[in-house]
Design a protein around this motif. Structure first.
Motif, short mmCIF file in Angstrom:
data_model
loop_
_atom_site.label_atom_id
_atom_site.label_comp_id
_atom_site.label_asym_id
_atom_site.label_seq_id
_atom_site.Cartn_x
_atom_site.Cartn_y
_atom_site.Cartn_z
N PRO A 262 11.07 7.89 10.98
CA PRO A 262 10.75 9.23 10.45
C PRO A 262 11.65 9.59 9.28
N THR A 263 11.16 10.48 8.43
CA THR A 263 11.90 10.91 7.26
C THR A 263 11.91 12.44 7.17
N ASN A 264 12.87 12.95 6.40
CA ASN A 264 12.99 14.40 6.21
C ASN A 264 11.90 14.97 5.33
N VAL A 265 11.28 14.13 4.52
CA VAL A 265 10.25 14.58 3.59
C VAL A 265 8.98 13.81 3.86
N PHE A 266 7.86 14.39 3.46
CA PHE A 266 6.57 13.77 3.73
C PHE A 266 6.40 12.49 2.91
N LYS A 267 5.97 11.43 3.57
CA LYS A 267 5.62 10.18 2.92
C LYS A 267 4.33 9.66 3.55
N THR A 268 3.52 9.02 2.73
CA THR A 268 2.28 8.45 3.25
C THR A 268 1.92 7.20 2.47
N ASN A 269 1.17 6.32 3.09
CA ASN A 269 0.71 5.10 2.43
C ASN A 269 -0.63 4.68 3.01
N PHE A 270 -1.41 4.04 2.16
CA PHE A 270 -2.71 3.51 2.58
C PHE A 270 -2.99 2.27 1.74
N SER A 271 -3.51 1.23 2.36
CA SER A 271 -3.88 0.04 1.61
C SER A 271 -5.09 -0.63 2.24
N ALA A 272 -5.87 -1.28 1.39
CA ALA A 272 -7.02 -2.06 1.84
C ALA A 272 -7.04 -3.36 1.07
N SER A 273 -7.36 -4.46 1.75
CA SER A 273 -7.33 -5.78 1.12
C SER A 273 -8.56 -6.58 1.51
N TYR A 274 -8.95 -7.47 0.58
CA TYR A 274 -10.01 -8.44 0.88
C TYR A 274 -9.65 -9.75 0.18
N GLY A 275 -9.95 -10.87 0.86
CA GLY A 275 -9.59 -12.14 0.27
C GLY A 275 -10.35 -13.33 0.83
N SER A 276 -9.84 -14.51 0.52
CA SER A 276 -10.46 -15.76 0.95
C SER A 276 -10.58 -15.81 2.47
N PHE A 277 -11.49 -16.65 2.93
CA PHE A 277 -11.77 -16.84 4.37
C PHE A 277 -12.23 -15.53 5.00
N ASN A 278 -12.87 -14.68 4.18
CA ASN A 278 -13.38 -13.38 4.65
C ASN A 278 -12.27 -12.56 5.31
N THR A 279 -11.12 -12.52 4.63
CA THR A 279 -9.96 -11.77 5.13
C THR A 279 -10.09 -10.30 4.76
N ARG A 280 -9.90 -9.42 5.74
CA ARG A 280 -9.98 -7.97 5.53
C ARG A 280 -8.81 -7.30 6.24
N ARG A 281 -8.16 -6.37 5.52
CA ARG A 281 -7.02 -5.66 6.09
C ARG A 281 -7.08 -4.18 5.71
#
Length: 803
Positions: A262-281
C-alpha cells in the motif's frame, strides 16, 4: 534414474487445458475500470515540485536524489541539474536531497493544491561519508529486506542481486524463471510443464521466500509451481548460506519475492498483452489511502497461452494488502493472496546416447498424452505487526499460513523401442500434494552504542509447523485403460491413444516442526570498518509414513512411522572495510545444514551440512552505477540423489568455487543497464571414508561453468522522439550436465532478446521479440535424457497505463 522429479500425487477426472480455456468476464473488466476511474477522481488538485540543484561552484549536478521522506515521490536531476516531481498531494513534507560526494540537505516544504513549488539548492562537497536518502513507496518499510536490519547494503558483508519491476516490464516476463534471467549466478530450471527450481552458484539448495516467509514446498520436493508476477514489485537474491536469519536449507542462496505494498497516495496500473503461441495477458492494480491511518493495495493477473510445443499455461491470481497505522508507534500489514493455475505437462524430447536427436523426431512436438495436466491452487495469509517501543527498540511479529494444492498427472517417461521409430510411455505418474504450513517469526531489534562502537542487534524466535499429505499411486497398478503404457510413433504420432484412468493407492504424510533461535549483531567498529556476527540454533523434528488407501482415500493399511530428528548450530561472520568513500571490501564465512527427509526401507540419511567462504568488493561508480565482484568457495556433505521408484542413493560431498562480476545502474537519464558473468566449478568429491565414489570429479548436475547476462534499455528524454525506447539483451549458458554420471549434457547456447517501446505520459506501447536470432537450443532436462527445447523466435505486444 529419475532426477528433478516433483514429489508425488492424485487428481480427479482428467481434462485437457485446451478444452477448458478460461475467459475474462466482461462484468469483471467493467467493474474494475469503474473502480479505477472512481479512485482516480478521488485524488484531486495535486501540486508539483520543481527546481535546480548546483554545486558550490555553480555547476549543475547530475543524478542528485530529491525526494519527499516517507513517500514514493522522488526524482533525480538531469544533465542540466533540473528535477520535477509531479502529482504531489497538497500538504507539508520533508524534502531530502543527497548524492554521492555531496553533503545531504533536508528542509520542510509545503505543497499547495494545484500549484507549482519551485526550490533551488546548492550542495557542498563532502568527503567523509557517503550520504544516502531512501525514498520509500508510500509507507512501505523494508520488512522483507534480506538484511532484516536497517543498514545500507554497502555496509554489509554479503553479495546480493535484484530484479526490479521496471526490468521485468521492459523484458515482458510473466513468470519467476524468466525474471531470473537477469540475475547473476542463478540458473532457472522449469520442468514438467510448470515446476520451477533454481541452481545458485552450482548448487540447487536454495530457499524461496514470499515477503520474507519461507515457501517450504521447494525444500521438500526441490521444485514447485509459481503463479504469474502481476503483484510482484521486485525480486531479491542473497547469495550463499544465510541460515542464521532464514533457517535451514539455504546453501546456494535465497530468493525473496517482494509483492506490491500500500501507498500513501493513489497509484494504479493496467496492462494488456498479446503475442506468439496465442499468448494473452491482463494485469490490473490500484492502491492508496482509505483514511489517514488505513491504506490498501489490490492486484489481479490473468495469463493464458497455448505455449510453444502446445505446453499450454493458464494462471490467475488476486492479491490484497491492507496497511494500518493506528499510532506513530504501531504498524499492521495484512496480505491475502490466491491463485488458480493450470499447465499442460511436458516431458521433453528423449535423446539418444550422447545427446543426439533421434532420426525423424520433430523437437516442436510434445509427446505427452493430451489428457496430462498440472493444476495448482494456493491461498496464503500473512499478518505483520511492528511496535516501536522506543527510538532505538522495535518489536515485530510475522504470522503466516498457506494452503497449497498441487494436482499432477503425466505420462512423464518416454522410452525408445529397439528400432528408435516409436516411443513407449513407460512411466505414467500422478500425485496430489496438500501442503499446509503455519509459520511465525518474533523479532526484537535494538540500536545502541558500546563505547565508541555502534551496534544494531536482532534477536528472534521462529516456529514452523508443516502438515503435508501426498496422495499417489503405487509403482504399478494405478493407471488403467487403453491409453496406459501406450506406444506412439516418433514421426506423425497419434497422441491420443484412448482413455487413461488412475486411482489412489498411497498416502504419504510429512509432519514437521522446527524451532529456531537466532541473533545477529552488526557493529560499526570505526568509520571504515564494520562487522557482522550471526548465530542460530534449530531443533528439527520430522515424522513420515506411508498408508495404503482406497479410491476414496480411506486408509486400508497403516504404514510404519519414521521419525527423523536433527539439531544444528549455524553461524556467519563478516567484515567490511571501506578505504575510500565509494569502495567496500568484504569477507564472510557461513555454515549450512539441511535436515534429512530422505529414507529407504533400509536406512535414513544424515542431514546435509556445509559452509561457504567469500571475499568481495562493491564500488559506487557514480550516484547511479554500482559494480561488484566476489570470489567464493562452497562445500556440502552427505548429498543424496533421487532414483527411480522413490529410492535414493548417497553421492557424497560436492564443492563449488568460482567468482561473479556484476554491473548495474542508470548512468544516464533514461538509460538502464545490467550485466553479469559467473564462473562456477562445481563437482563431486571422493568419499571421505575411502570408499570408491564413481562420480568423484564429475561436474555437478545443472551447474554450468559459465553464465553471462546483459540487458540495456534506453528511453529518449529530449527531441521529437522523446518517449521512444529501445532495449536489447543476451543470455549465455555453457554446457550443463543432466546427471551425476555426466552421461548426458545440454549443449551451450546464447539467446538474444530485444524490445522497442513508445510512451506518452502515462500510456506506453511495447513490442518484445525473444530469441531474435531463432537459436535452436535445449534449456532444461528431466530423467537424465529428456531435454526441453527452448522456444523459437516469438513476440509479445503490450499496452500499459500507470498513474
Amino acid at each position: 534414474m529419475l532426477i528433478n522429479q516433483p514429489c508425488c500425487p492424485r487428481t480427479g477426472n482428467s481434462s485437457t487445458l485446451m478444452q477448458k480455456r478460461k475467459t475474462i468476464p466482461s462484468a469483471l473488466l467493467f467493474t474494475l475500470l469503474i473502480f479505477l476511474q472512481l479512485s482516480g477522481y478521488a485524488q484531486s488538485n495535486p501540486g508539483t515540485i520543481t527546481g535546480h540543484i548546483q554545486s558550490e561552484e555553480g555547476q549543475p549536478l547530475v543524478g542528485i536524489n530529491v525526494g519527499l521522506e516517507g513517500t514514493s515521490y522522488g526524482a533525480a536531476t538531469n544533465h542540466q541539474g533540473q528535477f520535477i516531481i509531479k502529482h504531489v498531494p497538497a500538504g507539508n513534507y520533508q524534502l531530502a536531497i543527497s548524492g554521492v560526494g555531496y553533503e545531504a540537505k533536508k528542509q520542510p516544504i509545503a505543497v499547495q493544491a494545484g500549484e507549482k513549488t519551485v526550490v533551488n539548492y546548492q550542495l557542498n562537497s563532502q568527503t567523509s561519508e557517503l550520504s544516502e536518502v531512501v525514498v520509500k513507496a508510500g509507507r512501505q518499510q523494508a520488512f522483507t529486506s534480506i538484511n532484516k536490519i536497517d543498514v545500507p547494503l554497502r555496509d554489509m558483508p554479503i553479495t546480493t542481486s535484484a530484479v526490479s519491476l521496471k526490468t521485468m516490464e521492459q523484458r515482458g516476463v510473466d513468470d519467476l524463471g524468466e525474471a531470473m534471467k537477469n540475475t547473476t549466478g542463478v540458473r532457472a530450471n522449469n520442468t514438467y510443464g510448470g515446476f520451477q527450481d533454481f541452481t545458485i552458484r552450482g548448487f540447487n539448495n536454495f530457499v524461496l521466500l514470499v515477503d520474507g516467509v519461507r515457501d517450504e514446498r521447494h525444500n521438500i520436493s526441490e521444485s514447485a509451481p509459481s503463479t504469474n508476477l502481476a503483484n510482484v514489485e521486485r525480486i531479491e537474491v542473497l547469495k550463499g548460506p544465510a541460515s542464521v536469519l532464514f533457517g535451514h536449507s539455504a546453501l546456494g542462496g535465497i530468493i525473496n519475492i517482494v509483492r506490491k505494498q500500500p501507498t500513501n497516495v493513489f497509484k494504479t496500473n493496467f496492462s494488456a498483452s498479446y503475442g506468439s503461441f496465442n499468448t494473452r495477458r491482463i494485469r490490473a492494480g490500484a492502491g492508496g489511502p482509505i483514511s489517514k491511518k488505513l491504506r490498501y493495495r489490490v492486484d489481479f493477473g490473468i495469463s493464458d497461452s497455448e505455449g510453444y510445443r502446445q505446453s499450454a499455461t493458464n494462471t490467475n491470481n488476486a492479491y490484497l494488502a491492507l496497511e494500518y497505522t493506528p499510532s506513530t508507534k504501531d504498524y499492521f500489514l495484512l496480505t491475502l493472496g490466491a491463485n488458480k493455475d493450470q499447465y499442460a505437462t511436458d516431458t521433453g524430447i528423449p535423446m539418444l546416447a550422447g545427446g543426439v536427436v533421434a532420426p525423424g523426431m520433430n523437437v516442436n512436438t510434445r509427446y505427452n498424452d493430451p489428457a496430462d495436466f498440472l493444476k495448482h491452487t494456493r491461498y496464503d495469509f500473512q499478518l505483520r505487526y511492528v511496535r516501536q517501543l522506543s527510538a532505538n527498540l522495535r518489536l515485530s511479529n510475522h504470522l503466516s499460513y498457506s494452503y497449497d494444492n498441487i494436482n499432477y498427472v503425466s505420462t512423464e517417461e518416454l522410452t525408445f523401442n529397439e528400432s528408435k521409430d516409436s516411443l513407449h510411455r513407460s512411466y505414467p505418474f500422478y500425485f496430489n500434494h496438500l501442503t499446509k504450513p503455519l509459520q511465525n517469526q518474533l523479532e526484537l531489534t535494538a540500536n545502541f552504542n558500546t563505547g565508541s562502537i555502534s551496534q544494531k542487534v536482532l534477536v528472534g524466535y521462529s516456529l514452523s509447523i508443516l502438515d503435508r499429505k501426498t496422495y499417489d499411486g503405487s509403482p504399478d497398478g494405478s493407471f488403467f485403460g487403453p491409453g496406459n503404457l501406450a506406444t506412439i510413433a516418433v514421426v506423425n504420432p497419434v497422441l491420443n491413444q484412448g482413455y487413461l484412468g488412475y486411482t489412489d493407492k498411497r498416502c504419504r504424510a510429512t509432519d514437521e516442526t522446527v524451532h529456531g533461535l537466532y541473533v545477529q549483531d552488526w557493529l560499526q567498529l570505526t568509520d571504515k570498518l564494520k562487522a557482522l556476527i550471526g548465530l542460530r540454533y534449530d531443533i528439527f523434528s520430522g515424522t513420515y509414513y506411508r498408508n495404503v488407501v482406497d479410491k476414496d482415500r480411506k486408509v486400508i493399511s497403516e504404514g510404519q512411522q519414521t521419525t527423523i530428528p536433527s539439531q544444528a548450530l549455524t553461524y556467519r561472520l563478516g567484515l567490511v572495510y571501506q578505504p575510500i568513500q565509494p569502495l567496500s571490501i568484504y569477507g564472510s564465512f557461513s555454515t549450512y545444514f539441511k535436515p534429512s527427509r530422505r529414507f529407504t526401507t533400509k536406512a535414513t540419511f544424515d542431514p546435509e551440512t556445509g559452509y561457504q567462504g567469500e571475499v568481495g568488493s562493491r564500488v559506487v561508480l557514480s550516484s547511479k552505477m554500482t559494480a561488484s565482484a566476489s570470489f567464493y568457495y562452497m562445500r556440502k556433505d552427505n548429498q543424496v540423489e533421487s532414483l527411480a521408484g522413490g529410492e535414493y542413493k548417497r553421492v557424497g560431498s560436492a564443492e563449488s568455487k568460482g567468482f561473479e562480476l556484476e554491473l548495474v545502474g542508470s548512468p544516464l537519464a533514461g538509460l538502464d543497464f545490467t550485466a553479469g558473468y559467473t564462473f562456477t566449478d562445481a563437482h563431486y568429491l571422493p568419499h571421505s571414508n575411502g570408499d570408491a565414489n564413481a562420480v568423484a570429479g564429475n561436474q555437478a548436475t545443472m551447474a554450468p561453468k559459465n553464465m553471462g547476462n546483459v540487458w540495456v534499455n534506453y528511453e529518449i528524454q529530449q527531441t521529437a522522439l522523446k518517449g521512444l525506447s529501445l532495449g536489447a539483451g543476451a543470455n549465455y549458458m555453457s554446457q550443463t550436465f543432466a546427471d551425476s554420471d555426466n552421461s548426458y549434457a545440454l549443449p551451450a547456447y546464447s539467446v538474444v532478446d530485444a524490445t522497442i517501446g513508445y510512451r506518452i505520459r502515462q500510456v506506453s506501447l511495447h513490442l518484445n521479440v525473444n530469441n531474435v536470432l531463432n537459436e535452436k537450443y535445449f534449456n532444461n532436462v528431466i530423467i537424465t535424457n529428456q531435454f526441453y527445447p527452448g522456444a523459437t523466435r516469438n513476440y509479445l505486444l503490450s499496452v500499459r497505463y500507470s498513474l
